[in-house]
Design a protein around this motif. Structure first.
Motif, PDB file in Angstrom:
ATOM      1  N   LEU A   1       0.903  -1.178  -0.022  1.00  0.00           N
ATOM      2  CA  LEU A   1      -0.138  -0.017  -0.184  1.00  0.00           C
ATOM      3  C   LEU A   1       0.611   1.385  -0.079  1.00  0.00           C
ATOM      4  N   THR A   2       1.990   1.351   0.579  1.00  0.00           N
ATOM      5  CA  THR A   2       2.737   2.571   0.854  1.00  0.00           C
ATOM      6  C   THR A   2       3.605   2.435  -0.681  1.00  0.00           C
ATOM      7  N   ASP A   3       3.890   1.488  -1.146  1.00  0.00           N
ATOM      8  CA  ASP A   3       4.464   1.744  -2.405  1.00  0.00           C
ATOM      9  C   ASP A   3       3.342   2.110  -3.631  1.00  0.00           C
ATOM     10  N   CYS A   4       2.319   1.699  -3.323  1.00  0.00           N
ATOM     11  CA  CYS A   4       1.225   1.858  -4.372  1.00  0.00           C
ATOM     12  C   CYS A   4       0.924   3.562  -4.153  1.00  0.00           C
ATOM     13  N   MET A   5       0.760   3.901  -3.023  1.00  0.00           N
ATOM     14  CA  MET A   5       0.418   5.377  -2.778  1.00  0.00           C
ATOM     15  C   MET A   5       1.497   6.295  -3.474  1.00  0.00           C
ATOM     16  N   GLU A   6       2.805   5.949  -3.231  1.00  0.00           N
ATOM     17  CA  GLU A   6       4.049   6.645  -3.867  1.00  0.00           C
ATOM     18  C   GLU A   6       3.871   6.693  -5.452  1.00  0.00           C
ATOM     19  N   GLN A   7       3.654   5.760  -5.913  1.00  0.00           N
ATOM     20  CA  GLN A   7       3.298   5.441  -7.405  1.00  0.00           C
ATOM     21  C   GLN A   7       2.078   6.421  -7.754  1.00  0.00           C
ATOM     22  N   TYR A   8       1.152   6.090  -7.237  1.00  0.00           N
ATOM     23  CA  TYR A   8       0.061   6.900  -7.746  1.00  0.00           C
ATOM     24  C   TYR A   8       0.080   8.264  -7.395  1.00  0.00           C
ATOM     25  N   ASN A   9       0.895   9.022  -6.433  1.00  0.00           N
ATOM     26  CA  ASN A   9       1.162  10.370  -6.227  1.00  0.00           C
ATOM     27  C   ASN A   9       1.975  10.844  -7.183  1.00  0.00           C
ATOM     28  N   SER A  10       2.781   9.968  -8.032  1.00  0.00           N
ATOM     29  CA  SER A  10       3.517  10.501  -9.092  1.00  0.00           C
ATOM     30  C   SER A  10       2.769  10.416 -10.538  1.00  0.00           C
ATOM     31  N   LEU A  11       1.588   9.643 -10.553  1.00  0.00           N
ATOM     32  CA  LEU A  11       0.988   9.281 -11.856  1.00  0.00           C
ATOM     33  C   LEU A  11       0.218  10.719 -12.357  1.00  0.00           C
ATOM     34  N   ASP A  12      -0.128  11.336 -11.327  1.00  0.00           N
ATOM     35  CA  ASP A  12      -1.005  12.683 -12.044  1.00  0.00           C
ATOM     36  C   ASP A  12      -0.164  13.704 -12.877  1.00  0.00           C
ATOM     37  N   ASP A  13       0.736  13.656 -12.400  1.00  0.00           N
ATOM     38  CA  ASP A  13       1.894  14.689 -13.461  1.00  0.00           C
ATOM     39  C   ASP A  13       2.032  13.834 -14.823  1.00  0.00           C
ATOM     40  N   LEU A  14       2.413  12.679 -14.595  1.00  0.00           N
ATOM     41  CA  LEU A  14       2.867  11.994 -15.805  1.00  0.00           C
ATOM     42  C   LEU A  14       1.509  12.006 -16.870  1.00  0.00           C
ATOM     43  N   ILE A  15       0.369  11.826 -16.133  1.00  0.00           N
ATOM     44  CA  ILE A  15      -0.860  11.728 -17.190  1.00  0.00           C
ATOM     45  C   ILE A  15      -1.148  13.052 -17.792  1.00  0.00           C
ATOM     46  N   GLU A  16      -0.719  14.031 -16.727  1.00  0.00           N
ATOM     47  CA  GLU A  16      -1.061  15.537 -17.314  1.00  0.00           C
ATOM     48  C   GLU A  16      -0.125  15.714 -18.502  1.00  0.00           C
ATOM     49  N   ASP A  17       1.157  15.309 -18.272  1.00  0.00           N
ATOM     50  CA  ASP A  17       2.095  15.590 -19.466  1.00  0.00           C
ATOM     51  C   ASP A  17       1.821  14.916 -20.599  1.00  0.00           C
ATOM     52  N   ALA A  18       1.137  13.537 -20.596  1.00  0.00           N
ATOM     53  CA  ALA A  18       0.898  12.820 -21.522  1.00  0.00           C
ATOM     54  C   ALA A  18      -0.400  13.578 -22.162  1.00  0.00           C
ATOM     55  N   ASN A  19      -1.256  14.038 -21.566  1.00  0.00           N
ATOM     56  CA  ASN A  19      -2.580  14.774 -22.220  1.00  0.00           C
ATOM     57  C   ASN A  19      -1.893  15.953 -22.868  1.00  0.00           C
ATOM     58  N   ASP A  20      -0.843  16.694 -22.474  1.00  0.00           N
ATOM     59  CA  ASP A  20      -0.434  17.851 -22.946  1.00  0.00           C
ATOM     60  C   ASP A  20       0.277  17.355 -24.500  1.00  0.00           C
ATOM     61  N   ALA A  21       0.867  16.391 -24.339  1.00  0.00           N
ATOM     62  CA  ALA A  21       1.613  15.945 -25.421  1.00  0.00           C
ATOM     63  C   ALA A  21       0.815  15.299 -26.523  1.00  0.00           C
ATOM     64  N   VAL A  22      -0.179  14.705 -26.215  1.00  0.00           N
ATOM     65  CA  VAL A  22      -1.312  14.102 -27.158  1.00  0.00           C
ATOM     66  C   VAL A  22      -1.930  15.278 -27.802  1.00  0.00           C
ATOM     67  N   SER A  23      -2.352  16.059 -27.183  1.00  0.00           N
ATOM     68  CA  SER A  23      -3.142  17.406 -27.581  1.00  0.00           C
ATOM     69  C   SER A  23      -2.463  18.188 -28.466  1.00  0.00           C
ATOM     70  N   SER A  24      -0.848  18.057 -28.398  1.00  0.00           N
ATOM     71  CA  SER A  24      -0.150  18.788 -29.139  1.00  0.00           C
ATOM     72  C   SER A  24       0.466  18.093 -30.336  1.00  0.00           C
TER      73      SER A  24
END
Length: 202
Positions: free
Chosen positions: A111-134
């Motif tokens: 659970l500790t590892d999952c929380m750490e991974q998901y805390n960083s996921l938001d920024d990665l998805i946002e960056d991916a969204n921006d890249a796809v949009s452009s």
């Protein structure tokens, strides 16, 4: 070698085995898929479960609007936003399970590892969204692969923990909740794999 050390070595081996076995083979390319509609959805979900059940992936992508399903770029954005919007549910579930009394050490570590991974996921998805949009698809692939790796690590840790709890015949509330959590994390992994397919398949 102590019994606990033997267990730890076994679980570590199981974890790496699960990671190696669960990774779909992605193609790398510069162009987004030219498919649309049901053909695009089927191609996107093909192989994301390595021969297993792909129906959840298909049904999720089919819930997109007709305009989103008609265009690969729009469907990729829909899929990324779906993962982003539901990532909060994962972190909320992790907190609920962690709050259950007497959570086992293997599960708590997962659970500790999952929380750490998901805390960083938001920024990665946002960056991916921006890249796809452009239409910067190679950049989008890099961000999605990083997000996939984060979700994959969480998934593998939970599966290893579930295996340990099952071996010890544990059926507490935390164990049941963790097994449900594993299903949601697996769906996220499938959808990120599907997005990579959309961005790389002809």
């Amino acid at each position: 070698m102590s019994k606990m050390l033997c267990k730890s070595v076994f679980l570590l081996a199981l974890l790496f085995g699960l990671v190696a076995a669960a990774r779909p083979q992605f193609h790398h390319g510069q162009k987004i898929s030219k498919l649309s509609g049901d053909a695009l959805i089927q191609a996107a979900c093909d192989g994301v479960s390595l021969g297993g059940d792909e129906s959840e992936c298909v049904s999720t992508l089919k819930s997109a609007t007709p305009d989103q399903k008609a265009d690969a770029n729009a469907l990729a954005l829909f899929t990324l936003r779906f993962v982003e919007n539901h990532a909060e549910n994962i972190t909320t579930a992790i907190k609920k399970i962690s709050a259950v009394p007497d959570v086992g050490p293997f599960l708590q570590s997962a659970l500790t590892d999952c929380m750490e991974q998901y805390n960083s996921l938001d920024d990665l998805i946002e960056d991916a969204n921006d890249a796809v949009s452009s239409h910067s698809y190679p950049d989008a692939q890099k961000f999605i692969m990083a997000g996939f790796s984060s979700v994959e690590l969480c998934d593998s840790q939970l599966k290893a923990s579930n295996f340990e709890e099952k071996a010890e015949n544990k059926t507490g509330e935390d164990v049941v909740m963790a097994r449900d959590l594993t299903k949601y994390v697996l769906l996220h992994k499938k959808l990120l794999a599907a997005t990579l397919n959309i961005l790389t398949l002809d």
